[in-house]
Design an enzyme around this catalytic site. Structure first.
Site, short mmCIF file in Angstrom:
data_model
loop_
_atom_site.label_atom_id
_atom_site.label_comp_id
_atom_site.label_asym_id
_atom_site.label_seq_id
_atom_site.Cartn_x
_atom_site.Cartn_y
_atom_site.Cartn_z
N TYR A 95 -9.88 -8.42 -4.55
CA TYR A 95 -8.59 -7.79 -5.22
C TYR A 95 -7.93 -8.43 -6.46
CZ TYR A 95 -8.90 -4.22 -1.57
OH TYR A 95 -9.07 -3.28 -0.62
N ARG A 143 -1.73 -1.79 -6.53
CA ARG A 143 -1.80 -2.76 -5.56
C ARG A 143 -2.56 -4.02 -6.18
NH1 ARG A 143 -1.45 -5.05 -0.37
NH2 ARG A 143 -3.29 -5.76 0.59
N HIS A 155 -3.48 -9.88 2.82
CA HIS A 155 -4.86 -10.05 2.78
C HIS A 155 -5.33 -11.21 3.96
CE1 HIS A 155 -4.98 -8.10 -1.17
NE2 HIS A 155 -5.70 -7.45 -0.37
N ARG A 193 0.66 -1.18 0.09
CA ARG A 193 0.20 0.13 -0.13
C ARG A 193 0.99 1.42 -0.12
NH1 ARG A 193 -2.15 -3.73 3.67
NH2 ARG A 193 -4.21 -4.32 3.34
N LYS A 253 -2.40 -2.04 7.52
CA LYS A 253 -3.91 -1.61 7.61
C LYS A 253 -4.42 -2.50 8.60
CE LYS A 253 -8.04 -0.91 4.97
NZ LYS A 253 -8.51 -1.28 3.55
N HIS A 272 -4.11 2.91 -5.31
CA HIS A 272 -4.43 1.57 -4.73
C HIS A 272 -4.66 0.55 -6.13
CE1 HIS A 272 -5.19 -0.88 -1.30
NE2 HIS A 272 -6.27 -1.23 -1.88
#
Length: 358
Positions: free
Chosen positions: A335, A303, A326, A207, A232, A300
């Site tokens: 994603y 990513r 994740h 990120r 995150k 983003h």
């Protein structure tokens, strides 16, 4: 039995003294209201469900959110704390004058519907995710108020109605032509750090906050890894580096204008206090997108692109998750967006193998 007393100002004060319960009192405008409250309260005491609500009746949502931002938000990641401050501002503007006791599920559901119908400055409707974040903050506020602050509330009103759906995940992928133009632009920028950051994002899937906040001791070029402590989801993780990513970090760490006492990998100019902070590239990124005509490209999305390429390269979901951080396979799949044309190529290879074996 409750005692009703008329005050000098003309209001009625109800006082309840019952064995096993603390003395409870409340003032009302009329005697009828005082009597009704007394009957309800004594009934709740008999059934063992009485909750002292005076604290929740005195505390407004504005006061509660300000306390939350002061005590709870600082324990979270800086990006989360900043997001909560924005959500709190919206909630206070619309519901701030309500007491916690007065905020019913119906009132909050009406707030949800009103927010979803509002338009942003760009002229688009407020996103489901924005409203979900606001409701998540409100829900956690009630949980903290009940469990930690001991505010008298029977339940969390946010848990009793439908939340907006998460919405469709983004599937923005870079075309080869877009990537060529993007990398040419960032590599040609006057500050080489912009190019390093963009290319590292594409190589590693980290990120923007994880990249910009890196310190030199987190990057191990010999072992080709980066150790992330502030992520995150709050977990630490170790990101393996490709040969290209290792070369980019080696260039960044060897930046000739790096101050000797600066531990940041990507550093900005000193602030008014003389301290250096991470290189702030958001404004430059926005200007560059407009110049290239890539208005719908978010940082983003790089990513997303990196994670998708890892999957396309043959890595398993578990291996990709270890790199990207994740926590759930469901979120990882949101994603990860594989190009249909790449899947067609794989199907063709399977058919060729079948033909050779047949």
């Amino acid at each position: 039995m409750a005692t009703l007393v008329k005050t000098p100002s003309g209001t009625w004060k109800a006082v309840i003294r019952k064995t096993g319960w603390p003395t409870t009192s409340k003032t009302f405008r009329t005697k009828r209201d005082a009597e009704d409250w007394s009957r309800r309260t004594e009934d709740e005491m008999v059934r063992g469900v009485f909750i002292e609500r005076s604290s929740s009746e005195r505390m407004t949502l504005e006061k509660a959110l300000n306390r939350y931002l002061l005590e709870v938000s600082p324990t979270k990641a800086p990006k989360t704390a900043k997001s909560e401050a924005g959500s709190a501002k919206t909630l206070i503007a619309r519901l701030g004058k309500y007491s916690l006791a007065a905020l019913s599920s119906d009132i909050i559901a009406d707030y949800r519907d009103a927010r979803l119908s509002e338009k942003t400055r760009r002229g688009t409707l407020t996103s489901n995710n924005s409203v979900r974040l606001e409701l998540a903050l409100l829900s956690h506020l009630f949980t903290v108020a009940i469990q930690e602050w001991r505010i008298g509330l029977p339940s969390n009103p946010v848990s009793n109605f439908r939340k907006p759906s998460p919405g469709q995940g983004r599937d923005r992928r870079l075309s080869a032509e877009e990537e060529h133009r993007l990398l040419a632009a960032v590599n040609g920028h006057s500050n080489p750090m912009l190019g390093w950051i963009v290319r590292i994002a594409l190589e590693t899937g980290m990120r923007s906050s994880e990249i910009s906040g890196l310190r030199r001791h987190q990057v191990d070029l010999d072992r080709r890894i980066v150790r992330l402590s502030l992520t995150k989801n709050g977990d630490t993780r170790t990101v393996p580096l490709s040969l290209s990513a290792t070369a980019l970090f080696r260039q960044a760490l060897a930046h000739p204008i790096r101050p000797i006492d600066c531990n940041l990998v990507f550093f900005g100019e000193p602030g008014r206090d003389g301290k250096r902070r991470p290189y702030a590239f958001t404004k430059r990124w926005g200007t560059l997108k407009k110049t290239l005509g890539l208005h719908d490209l978010h940082f983003h999305d790089l990513r997303h692109e990196a994670v998708s390429r890892l999957v396309e390269g043959g890595l398993s979901d578990q291996e990709v998750s270890a790199i990207s951080g994740h926590k759930s396979m469901q979120m990882l799949r949101r994603y990860t967006h594989l190009r249909a044309e790449d899947l067609v190529g794989r199907l063709d290879r399977i058919e060729r193998v079948k033909a050779q074996l047949g």
